[in-house]
Write a protein that holds these residues in place. Structure first.
Motif, short mmCIF file in Angstrom:
data_model
loop_
_atom_site.label_atom_id
_atom_site.label_comp_id
_atom_site.label_asym_id
_atom_site.label_seq_id
_atom_site.Cartn_x
_atom_site.Cartn_y
_atom_site.Cartn_z
N ILE A 146 0.81 -1.22 0.00
CA ILE A 146 0.00 0.00 0.00
C ILE A 146 0.85 1.27 0.00
O ILE A 146 0.31 2.36 -0.14
N LYS A 147 2.16 1.13 0.16
CA LYS A 147 3.00 2.31 0.33
C LYS A 147 2.90 3.28 -0.85
O LYS A 147 2.96 4.50 -0.68
N GLY A 148 2.72 2.77 -2.06
CA GLY A 148 2.66 3.62 -3.23
C GLY A 148 1.28 4.19 -3.54
O GLY A 148 1.13 4.94 -4.50
N LEU A 149 0.28 3.86 -2.72
CA LEU A 149 -1.07 4.37 -2.97
C LEU A 149 -1.16 5.87 -2.67
O LEU A 149 -0.45 6.38 -1.81
N ASN A 150 -2.07 6.55 -3.37
CA ASN A 150 -2.28 7.98 -3.12
C ASN A 150 -3.59 8.22 -2.39
O ASN A 150 -4.22 9.27 -2.52
N CYS A 151 -4.03 7.20 -1.63
CA CYS A 151 -5.25 7.32 -0.84
C CYS A 151 -5.02 6.67 0.52
O CYS A 151 -4.02 5.98 0.73
N PHE B 268 8.95 -2.75 15.86
CA PHE B 268 8.86 -4.21 15.76
C PHE B 268 9.16 -4.83 17.13
O PHE B 268 10.03 -4.36 17.86
N LYS B 269 8.41 -5.89 17.44
CA LYS B 269 8.58 -6.53 18.74
C LYS B 269 8.13 -7.99 18.64
O LYS B 269 7.10 -8.29 18.05
N THR B 270 8.91 -8.90 19.25
CA THR B 270 8.54 -10.31 19.26
C THR B 270 8.60 -10.84 20.69
O THR B 270 9.36 -10.35 21.52
N GLY C 166 10.40 -17.45 22.97
CA GLY C 166 10.06 -18.73 23.59
C GLY C 166 8.62 -19.16 23.43
O GLY C 166 8.08 -19.89 24.27
N VAL C 167 7.97 -18.72 22.36
CA VAL C 167 6.57 -19.09 22.13
C VAL C 167 6.49 -20.22 21.10
O VAL C 167 7.04 -20.11 20.00
N LEU C 168 5.83 -21.31 21.48
CA LEU C 168 5.61 -22.40 20.54
C LEU C 168 4.34 -22.12 19.74
O LEU C 168 3.40 -21.49 20.24
N ASP C 169 4.31 -22.61 18.51
CA ASP C 169 3.13 -22.41 17.65
C ASP C 169 2.77 -20.93 17.58
O ASP C 169 1.63 -20.52 17.81
N GLY C 170 3.75 -20.10 17.26
CA GLY C 170 3.55 -18.66 17.25
C GLY C 170 2.89 -18.14 15.98
O GLY C 170 2.53 -18.89 15.07
N TYR C 171 2.74 -16.83 15.95
CA TYR C 171 2.14 -16.17 14.79
C TYR C 171 2.69 -14.76 14.68
O TYR C 171 3.32 -14.23 15.62
N VAL C 172 2.45 -14.15 13.53
CA VAL C 172 3.00 -12.82 13.25
C VAL C 172 1.90 -11.91 12.75
O VAL C 172 1.05 -12.32 11.95
N TYR C 173 1.91 -10.67 13.22
CA TYR C 173 1.08 -9.59 12.69
C TYR C 173 2.00 -8.55 12.04
O TYR C 173 2.97 -8.10 12.66
N LEU C 174 1.66 -8.15 10.84
CA LEU C 174 2.33 -7.03 10.17
C LEU C 174 1.25 -6.05 9.74
O LEU C 174 0.31 -6.42 9.05
N LEU C 175 1.38 -4.81 10.18
CA LEU C 175 0.34 -3.82 9.91
C LEU C 175 0.94 -2.57 9.29
O LEU C 175 1.88 -1.98 9.83
N GLU C 176 0.40 -2.18 8.13
CA GLU C 176 0.86 -0.98 7.43
C GLU C 176 -0.28 0.04 7.34
O GLU C 176 -1.45 -0.34 7.23
N GLY C 177 0.09 1.30 7.37
CA GLY C 177 -0.89 2.37 7.20
C GLY C 177 -0.37 3.44 6.26
O GLY C 177 0.82 3.75 6.25
N LYS C 178 -1.29 4.00 5.47
CA LYS C 178 -0.94 5.07 4.53
C LYS C 178 -2.02 6.15 4.63
O LYS C 178 -3.22 5.84 4.55
N ARG C 179 -1.61 7.41 4.84
CA ARG C 179 -2.57 8.52 4.92
C ARG C 179 -1.94 9.76 4.28
O ARG C 179 -1.36 10.61 4.98
N PRO C 180 -2.03 9.92 2.98
CA PRO C 180 -1.41 11.05 2.28
C PRO C 180 -1.87 12.40 2.80
O PRO C 180 -1.11 13.38 2.72
N GLU C 181 -3.08 12.48 3.34
CA GLU C 181 -3.62 13.76 3.79
C GLU C 181 -2.85 14.34 4.97
O GLU C 181 -2.92 15.55 5.24
N ARG D 107 3.36 4.16 7.82
CA ARG D 107 3.84 3.48 9.03
C ARG D 107 3.76 1.98 8.82
O ARG D 107 2.77 1.47 8.28
N PHE D 108 4.81 1.27 9.23
CA PHE D 108 4.86 -0.18 9.11
C PHE D 108 5.35 -0.74 10.45
O PHE D 108 6.44 -0.41 10.89
#
Length: 211
Positions: free
Chosen positions: A67-72, A145-147, A150-165, A175-176
């Motif tokens: 989404i980084k290249g979006l203009n909205c 970024f933060k992990t 020592g967590v078994l069967d873990g998962y990951v969240y990656l969240l990006e935001g774009k607000r040209p205004e 923001r990523f």
């Protein structure tokens, strides 16, 4: 001479009135950004390098685009678990309306309730989503970024935001951030709520069945 003086006075009044109205409009447009303060943080160069690479791999698997290249305005959540399940949740606000698109990746034979779809949502539903973004301080929270170790069967969240205004207000436009198996973490909680909100919308628009 008197007519010229009156005309000049009227011109000055209109000029300063226009400046005042423009200033008020800018302040209104920037109202949700004004309180933002960006704290310095110690950058983890390893995570800063590996997180974008991991994101790009997930985007490829999911057939999605950044989404980084979006203009909205747009927000994109990527979720991936050690069990091989992944989900992409993308909210976009364009001139033509607000949209939600979901994509999934699963292992063969994996029982998942995730189905790919795209819908047009209402401005109220977008506003409710964006309110979560600001309530949980997405644009200002550190670390980036933060992990959890020592967590078994873990998962990951990656969240990006774009607000040209926000550029006109001197605030962040992109923001990523990422979290690995977050525990008692504000951004992790935000990502959980986004997953729940998407599920609510999918159910209300008939894109998912209650299991």
């Amino acid at each position: 001479m008197k007519d010229q003086s009156i005309a000049k006075s009227i011109f000055c009044f209109l000029f300063f009135a226009l400046i005042f109205l423009s200033s008020c409009q800018v302040k209104e447009e920037c109202s949700k950004f004004l309180a933002e303060e960006y704290l310095d943080e110690q950058v983890d160069t390893t995570m800063t390098k590996s997180a974008p690479e991991y994101r790009d791999t997930l985007l490829k698997w999911l057939g999605e685009t950044p989404i980084k290249g979006l203009n909205c305005s747009a927000y994109h959540l990527l979720f991936y678990s050690s069990h091989g399940f992944g989900q992409s949740i993308k909210f976009v606000k364009k001139n033509s309306g607000c949209f939600l698109r979901v994509k999934c990746v699963t292992k063969e034979g994996w029982d998942s309730n995730c189905k790919e779809y795209q819908i047009k949502i209402t401005n109220e539903e977008w506003n409710q989503f964006e309110e979560m973004i600001y309530d949980f301080n997405f644009w200002t929270t550190v670390p980036q970024f933060k992990t959890t170790e020592g967590v078994l069967d873990g998962y990951v969240y990656l969240l990006e935001g774009k607000r040209p205004e926000a550029e006109n207000c001197g605030k962040r436009t992109y923001r990523f951030i990422g979290r690995g198996s977050p525990i008692r973490d504000k951004i992790g909680a935000l990502c959980d709520y986004i997953m729940e909100y998407e599920d609510q919308l999918a159910l209300s628009y008939g894109k998912r069945e209650i299991k």
